[in-house]
Scaffold this active site. Structure first.
Site, mmCIF file in Angstrom:
data_model
loop_
_atom_site.group_PDB
_atom_site.id
_atom_site.type_symbol
_atom_site.label_atom_id
_atom_site.label_comp_id
_atom_site.label_asym_id
_atom_site.label_seq_id
_atom_site.Cartn_x
_atom_site.Cartn_y
_atom_site.Cartn_z
ATOM 1 N N VAL A 57 0.815 -1.230 0.000
ATOM 2 C CA VAL A 57 0.000 0.000 0.000
ATOM 3 C C VAL A 57 0.852 1.286 0.000
ATOM 4 O O VAL A 57 0.370 2.347 -0.370
ATOM 5 C CB VAL A 57 -0.984 0.053 1.196
ATOM 6 C CG1 VAL A 57 -2.133 -0.912 1.006
ATOM 7 C CG2 VAL A 57 -0.264 -0.167 2.523
ATOM 8 N N SER A 134 -4.146 5.067 16.043
ATOM 9 C CA SER A 134 -3.774 4.273 17.216
ATOM 10 C C SER A 134 -3.778 5.161 18.450
ATOM 11 O O SER A 134 -3.493 6.359 18.358
ATOM 12 C CB SER A 134 -2.372 3.682 17.048
ATOM 13 O OG SER A 134 -1.937 3.092 18.263
ATOM 14 N N TYR A 147 6.367 4.599 14.611
ATOM 15 C CA TYR A 147 4.961 4.180 14.534
ATOM 16 C C TYR A 147 4.039 5.263 15.093
ATOM 17 O O TYR A 147 3.052 5.666 14.452
ATOM 18 C CB TYR A 147 4.809 2.873 15.323
ATOM 19 C CG TYR A 147 3.404 2.337 15.398
ATOM 20 C CD1 TYR A 147 2.851 1.634 14.329
ATOM 21 C CD2 TYR A 147 2.622 2.510 16.544
ATOM 22 C CE1 TYR A 147 1.555 1.127 14.405
ATOM 23 C CE2 TYR A 147 1.342 2.009 16.626
ATOM 24 C CZ TYR A 147 0.807 1.310 15.560
ATOM 25 O OH TYR A 147 -0.473 0.808 15.639
ATOM 26 N N ALA A 148 4.385 5.762 16.294
ATOM 27 C CA ALA A 148 3.542 6.780 16.942
ATOM 28 C C ALA A 148 3.488 8.052 16.097
ATOM 29 O O ALA A 148 2.432 8.688 15.975
ATOM 30 C CB ALA A 148 4.075 7.080 18.338
ATOM 31 N N LYS A 151 1.167 7.489 13.165
ATOM 32 C CA LYS A 151 -0.244 7.444 13.580
ATOM 33 C C LYS A 151 -0.754 8.833 13.971
ATOM 34 O O LYS A 151 -1.926 9.157 13.752
ATOM 35 C CB LYS A 151 -0.431 6.443 14.718
ATOM 36 C CG LYS A 151 -0.211 4.991 14.298
ATOM 37 C CD LYS A 151 -1.190 4.540 13.225
ATOM 38 C CE LYS A 151 -1.164 3.040 13.005
ATOM 39 N NZ LYS A 151 -2.100 2.605 11.943
ATOM 40 N N ILE A 179 -5.277 -4.293 21.141
ATOM 41 C CA ILE A 179 -6.171 -5.260 20.489
ATOM 42 C C ILE A 179 -5.404 -6.569 20.318
ATOM 43 O O ILE A 179 -4.236 -6.556 19.910
ATOM 44 C CB ILE A 179 -6.633 -4.734 19.111
ATOM 45 C CG1 ILE A 179 -7.218 -3.308 19.214
ATOM 46 C CG2 ILE A 179 -7.663 -5.694 18.498
ATOM 47 C CD1 ILE A 179 -8.408 -3.130 20.133
HETATM 48 N N1 LIG Z 1 -3.460 -4.585 17.367
HETATM 49 C C1 LIG Z 1 -3.360 -3.471 18.064
HETATM 50 O O1 LIG Z 1 -3.199 -3.490 19.295
HETATM 51 C C2 LIG Z 1 -3.462 -2.141 17.364
HETATM 52 C C3 LIG Z 1 -3.530 -0.999 18.168
HETATM 53 C C4 LIG Z 1 -3.624 0.238 17.542
HETATM 54 C C5 LIG Z 1 -3.656 0.334 16.161
HETATM 55 N N2 LIG Z 1 -3.586 -0.804 15.415
HETATM 56 C C6 LIG Z 1 -3.604 -0.633 13.960
HETATM 57 O O2 LIG Z 1 -4.618 -1.437 13.404
HETATM 58 C C7 LIG Z 1 -4.267 -1.785 12.064
HETATM 59 C C8 LIG Z 1 -4.378 -3.297 11.896
HETATM 60 O O3 LIG Z 1 -3.545 -3.894 12.871
HETATM 61 P P1 LIG Z 1 -3.633 -5.432 13.249
HETATM 62 O O4 LIG Z 1 -3.351 -5.511 14.700
HETATM 63 O O5 LIG Z 1 -4.858 -6.049 12.695
HETATM 64 O O6 LIG Z 1 -2.320 -5.947 12.495
HETATM 65 P P2 LIG Z 1 -1.981 -7.337 11.774
HETATM 66 O O7 LIG Z 1 -0.503 -7.374 11.724
HETATM 67 O O8 LIG Z 1 -2.727 -8.446 12.421
HETATM 68 O O9 LIG Z 1 -2.574 -7.105 10.296
HETATM 69 C C9 LIG Z 1 -2.055 -6.111 9.450
HETATM 70 C C10 LIG Z 1 -2.232 -6.538 8.010
HETATM 71 O O10 LIG Z 1 -1.693 -5.489 7.172
HETATM 72 C C11 LIG Z 1 -0.923 -6.094 6.137
HETATM 73 N N3 LIG Z 1 0.134 -5.184 5.706
HETATM 74 C C12 LIG Z 1 1.220 -4.777 6.409
HETATM 75 N N4 LIG Z 1 1.991 -3.973 5.655
HETATM 76 C C13 LIG Z 1 1.386 -3.862 4.439
HETATM 77 C C14 LIG Z 1 1.697 -3.166 3.238
HETATM 78 N N5 LIG Z 1 2.819 -2.432 3.139
HETATM 79 N N6 LIG Z 1 0.844 -3.277 2.181
HETATM 80 C C15 LIG Z 1 -0.287 -4.038 2.279
HETATM 81 N N7 LIG Z 1 -0.623 -4.717 3.394
HETATM 82 C C16 LIG Z 1 0.199 -4.639 4.470
HETATM 83 C C17 LIG Z 1 -0.343 -7.350 6.785
HETATM 84 O O11 LIG Z 1 0.058 -8.317 5.797
HETATM 85 C C18 LIG Z 1 -1.489 -7.824 7.659
HETATM 86 O O12 LIG Z 1 -2.339 -8.727 6.991
HETATM 87 C C19 LIG Z 1 -2.850 -1.251 11.845
HETATM 88 O O13 LIG Z 1 -2.908 -0.010 11.175
HETATM 89 C C20 LIG Z 1 -2.341 -1.090 13.260
HETATM 90 O O14 LIG Z 1 -1.306 -0.130 13.353
HETATM 91 C C21 LIG Z 1 -3.490 -2.035 15.982
#
Ligand SMILES: NC(=O)c1ccc[n+]([C@@H]2O[C@H](COP(=O)([O-])OP(=O)(O)OC[C@H]3O[C@@H](n4cnc5c(N)ncnc54)[C@H](O)[C@@H]3O)[C@@H](O)[C@H]2O)c1
Length: 245
Positions: A57, A134, A147-148, A151, A179
């Site tokens: 992406v 986030s 990362y921060a 976001k 999460i």
């Molecule tokens: N899990 C948490 O605690 C949490 C907290 C705050 C924010 N988030 C945000 O939520 C979103 C989803 O997180 P998640 O926990 O489901 O993560 P995850 O790692 O389970 O899933 C992320 C998905 O994004 C895909 N991805 C990563 N880089 C990519 C790229 N360059 N191009 C296309 N696809 C790509 C990965 O292959 C994966 O399938 C993210 O933006 C993450 O920063 C998660």
């Protein structure tokens, strides 16, 4: 009639975690869901998707292809969920310039690329964008400054584009807290996991579906008068430090 019947929704990072739960919830609300992810193999296992698109992406050609491929297949776009993200947990001194660029590319640049390409189609349908930010954008949680920073940029982008694109296109964000998706709890027993969750005000870690519900709400007609908002989905984690008494 389903809330999203005849609607076309793009979800990035749809192969697992929050993206997958969001794709499944949109599909059960009647939407035609396009899933995009770097991991084409895992994407193939998400049966609810009407179209699967691979690629990075953060790469302009790949990002544009996600929008163009959706329009070529279905002729319209009603909602874009910028969810794909990657997390780098590292003290600042150990983050290389390449790692910084990679964090900003996946977690911020990609949102700009996808929204800009999607805007004309979203404006035609009165559509909207939901960005996944986030809690890390609002509070220090752990050393992950790239990362921060990315976001925090997502929250600023959400506010600015909401103003720039109004009234045609709404732009909102969710800010998830802890999460249970990132493998942090994979090695824990259920009792250890429950114990870990008790440190948060609502007494548990979030599930991907908790975030998916908020995303689908913001994308729905029920949120028609909401734009520029960032909705915390954190179990109250950011509210303060635990009370002494
Ligand atoms: N899990 C948490 O605690 C949490 C907290 C705050 C924010 N988030 C945000 O939520 C979103 C989803 O997180 P998640 O926990 O489901 O993560 P995850 O790692 O389970 O899933 C992320 C998905 O994004 C895909 N991805 C990563 N880089 C990519 C790229 N360059 N191009 C296309 N696809 C790509 C990965 O292959 C994966 O399938 C993210 O933006 C993450 O920063 C998660």
């Amino acid at each position: 009639m389903s809330a999203f019947a005849d609607k076309v929704v793009v979800v990035t990072g749809a192969a697992r975690g929050i993206g997958r739960a969001t794709a499944v919830e949109f599909a059960s609300a009647g939407a035609t869901v396009v899933g995009a992810d770097l991991d084409s193999e895992a994407l193939g296992e998400v049966g609810e998707l009407a179209l699967r698109l691979g690629g990075d992406v953060g790469d302009a050609d790949d990002a544009h292809q996600i929008i163009d491929g959706t329009l070529a297949a279905f002729g319209r776009l009603d909602a874009l969920v910028n969810n794909a993200g990657t997390w780098l947990l590292k003290p600042t001194a150990q983050i290389t310039p390449e790692e910084w660029d990679d964090q900003l590319s996946t977690n911020l640049r990609s949102f700009f690329l996808l929204i800009r390409r999607a805007y004309p189609a979203l404006a035609e349908t009165g559509g909207n964008v939901v960005n996944v930010a986030s809690m890390a954008a609002m509070r220090f949680t752990t050393p992950h400054v790239a990362y921060a920073s990315a976001k925090a940029g997502v929250i600023a982008m959400t506010r600015d584009l909401a103003a720039e694109y109004a009234p045609e296109v709404r732009v909102n964000a969710v800010a998830p807290g802890p999460i249970d998706t990132m493998g942090l709890t994979a090695a824990m027993t259920p009792a250890e996991k429950a114990d870990f969750g008790r440190r948060y005000p609502l007494g548990r870690m979030g599930e991907p579906e908790d975030v998916a519900h908020a995303i689908v709400f913001l994308a729905s007609p029920q949120a028609a008068y909401i734009t520029g908002a960032t909705l915390p989905v954190t179990g109250g984690t950011e509210l303060g430090v635990p009370s002494l008494f």
